[in-house]
Design an enzyme around this catalytic site. Structure first.
Site, PDB file in Angstrom:
ATOM      1  N   ASP A  11       0.867  -1.182   0.000  1.00 56.78           N
ATOM      2  CA  ASP A  11       0.000   0.000   0.000  1.00 56.78           C
ATOM      3  C   ASP A  11       0.907   1.236   0.000  1.00 56.78           C
ATOM      4  O   ASP A  11       2.115   1.121   0.229  1.00 56.78           O
ATOM      5  CB  ASP A  11      -0.884  -0.009   1.265  1.00 56.78           C
ATOM      6  CG  ASP A  11      -1.746   1.243   1.392  1.00 56.78           C
ATOM      7  OD1 ASP A  11      -2.368   1.648   0.397  1.00 56.78           O
ATOM      8  OD2 ASP A  11      -1.804   1.830   2.492  1.00 56.78           O
ATOM      9  N   SER A  12       0.309   2.385  -0.196  1.00 52.08           N
ATOM     10  CA  SER A  12       1.066   3.639  -0.113  1.00 52.08           C
ATOM     11  C   SER A  12       1.618   3.842   1.289  1.00 52.08           C
ATOM     12  O   SER A  12       2.498   4.684   1.482  1.00 52.08           O
ATOM     13  CB  SER A  12       0.154   4.818  -0.446  1.00 52.08           C
ATOM     14  OG  SER A  12      -0.858   4.925   0.539  1.00 52.08           O
ATOM     15  N   CYS A  74      -4.442  -1.223  -1.971  1.00 45.61           N
ATOM     16  CA  CYS A  74      -4.562   0.230  -2.108  1.00 45.61           C
ATOM     17  C   CYS A  74      -5.480   0.509  -3.292  1.00 45.61           C
ATOM     18  O   CYS A  74      -5.191   0.057  -4.414  1.00 45.61           O
ATOM     19  CB  CYS A  74      -3.168   0.809  -2.372  1.00 45.61           C
ATOM     20  SG  CYS A  74      -3.169   2.578  -2.698  1.00 45.61           S
ATOM     21  N   GLU A 152      -1.538   7.808   8.853  1.00 44.71           N
ATOM     22  CA  GLU A 152      -0.092   7.536   8.774  1.00 44.71           C
ATOM     23  C   GLU A 152       0.607   7.977  10.067  1.00 44.71           C
ATOM     24  O   GLU A 152       1.617   7.407  10.451  1.00 44.71           O
ATOM     25  CB  GLU A 152       0.539   8.267   7.574  1.00 44.71           C
ATOM     26  CG  GLU A 152       0.208   7.644   6.228  1.00 44.71           C
ATOM     27  CD  GLU A 152       0.856   6.285   6.011  1.00 44.71           C
ATOM     28  OE1 GLU A 152       2.072   6.159   6.197  1.00 44.71           O
ATOM     29  OE2 GLU A 152       0.126   5.331   5.665  1.00 44.71           O
ATOM     30  N   CYS A 184     -10.895   3.544   0.443  1.00 41.02           N
ATOM     31  CA  CYS A 184      -9.457   3.707   0.678  1.00 41.02           C
ATOM     32  C   CYS A 184      -9.120   2.791   1.840  1.00 41.02           C
ATOM     33  O   CYS A 184      -9.836   2.778   2.853  1.00 41.02           O
ATOM     34  CB  CYS A 184      -9.151   5.158   1.013  1.00 41.02           C
ATOM     35  SG  CYS A 184      -7.477   5.413   1.653  1.00 41.02           S
ATOM     36  N   HIS A 186      -6.973   2.897   4.051  1.00 42.62           N
ATOM     37  CA  HIS A 186      -6.629   3.518   5.339  1.00 42.62           C
ATOM     38  C   HIS A 186      -7.870   3.681   6.229  1.00 42.62           C
ATOM     39  O   HIS A 186      -7.765   3.674   7.447  1.00 42.62           O
ATOM     40  CB  HIS A 186      -6.022   4.912   5.117  1.00 42.62           C
ATOM     41  CG  HIS A 186      -4.570   4.911   4.740  1.00 42.62           C
ATOM     42  ND1 HIS A 186      -4.115   4.511   3.513  1.00 42.62           N
ATOM     43  CD2 HIS A 186      -3.455   5.272   5.448  1.00 42.62           C
ATOM     44  CE1 HIS A 186      -2.797   4.635   3.465  1.00 42.62           C
ATOM     45  NE2 HIS A 186      -2.370   5.095   4.626  1.00 42.62           N
TER      46      HIS A 186
HETATM   47  N1  DGL Z   1      -4.674   3.368   1.084  1.00 41.75           N
HETATM   48  C1  DGL Z   1      -4.778   3.941  -0.182  1.00 41.75           C
HETATM   49  C2  DGL Z   1      -6.034   3.668  -0.935  1.00 41.75           C
HETATM   50  O1  DGL Z   1      -6.645   2.658  -0.685  1.00 41.75           O
HETATM   51  C3  DGL Z   1      -3.983   5.113  -0.561  1.00 41.75           C
HETATM   52  C4  DGL Z   1      -4.259   6.389   0.088  1.00 41.75           C
HETATM   53  C5  DGL Z   1      -3.234   7.406  -0.323  1.00 41.75           C
HETATM   54  O2  DGL Z   1      -2.056   7.117  -0.206  1.00 41.75           O
HETATM   55  O3  DGL Z   1      -3.633   8.492  -0.734  1.00 41.75           O
HETATM   56  O4  DGL Z   1      -6.429   4.426  -1.779  1.00 41.75           O
END
Ligand code: DGL
Length: 267
Positions: A11-12, A74, A152, A184, A186
């Site tokens: 993931d990011s 992600c 984060e 997302c 996160h």
């Molecule tokens: N967790 C990510 C997603 O599902 C990325 C969020 C990001 O880095 O902007 O989109």
């Protein structure tokens, strides 16, 4: 390819840990590798070309660690790079999809809210999803800049996180959305706060359990399932400073773990 090889997940940043959690529950015997590209989070405001380069580099790293399948945990990287990864690599590539379908088919008010990054909401994938299921329900979209940064930093319930989330949920609730799609990876870490702001009657849909089941099916279909039924291990890497991201990964994973630095070549 040995069936006991690990599964690579990235993931990011730390968001994909919400998917890793469901993969661990679904496949307790599998070894899991996780890369948090936290030095480059958020992906949501970055160009597709940048995200594609990161996705390719991280996937190559995971394949060097003998990954037998890759999970793009992600949504933003899925929109930008899943097709490229599938064209380039022969291992199964499992990716995210905002759960617009189940939401549109189950809403009682006929209004669904989708929380996601700008990258995801402006993608062709997402446009296709809304045009397919838009006839079943009104689909409201809400980009959430700033929220990924809060997660984060490990801030799941502080004043700033609460203020941002309230600002993003309010327009959806005012228009009577009764179902919120977490677009997302996160955001599942914010479920208690979302429920507190939106009320307990609002249904929150996280696609991670479905992605974990899809991974299970794909591994079974490719005869790649490990015969081990429990005791799977997990290994973590981050592209940011280990001293900074390591404790957040441990906090969100809920255990004391070792986090390694992603090799310099992958910075
Ligand atoms: N967790 C990510 C997603 O599902 C990325 C969020 C990001 O880095 O902007 O989109």
């Amino acid at each position: 390819m040995a069936v006991t090889n690990p599964i690579g997940v990235f993931d990011s940043g730390v968001g994909g840990l919400s998917v890793l959690r469901d993969i661990r529950n679904e496949l307790p015997g599998e070894d899991l590798l996780y890369v948090a590209d936290s030095a480059h989070a958020p992906y949501g405001e970055k160009s597709p070309e940048f995200i594609q380069a990161r996705a390719l580099a991280i996937t190559e790293f995971l394949l060097e660690q003998q990954a037998k399948a890759i999970v793009v945990a992600c949504n933003t990287a899925t929109s930008a790079a899943a097709a490229i990864l599938r064209a380039r690599f022969s291992v199964p590539i499992i990716a995210m999809e905002p759960a617009v379908k189940p939401a549109a088919l189950s809403t009682q008010t006929g209004v669904v809210g989708v929380l996601a990054t700008r990258g995801t909401l402006s993608s062709d994938n997402f446009a296709k999803l809304t045009s397919r299921f838009g006839e079943h329900a009104e689909i409201l979209v809400q980009p959430c800049p700033g929220l990924v940064e809060q997660i984060e930093a490990g801030d799941l319930s502080g004043e700033k996180t609460k203020a941002l989330l309230t600002q993003y949920l309010q327009p959806l609730l005012q228009r009577h959305a009764d179902t919120i799609v977490l677009g997302c990876t996160h955001y599942p870490f914010l479920v208690p706060l979302i429920q507190e702001i939106a009320g307990s009657k609002v249904v929150i849909i996280d696609p991670a359990p479905a992605v974990a089941r899809e991974l299970h099916r794909r591994l079974a279909g490719s005869s790649l399932l490990s015969p081990k039924v429990d005791g799977g291990r997990q290994h973590f890497w981050t592209s940011a400073a280990v001293t900074k991201t390591g404790p957040i990964i441990a906090q969100l994973w809920g255990a004391k773990i070792k986090v390694q630095s992603l090799p310099v070549a992958f910075y």
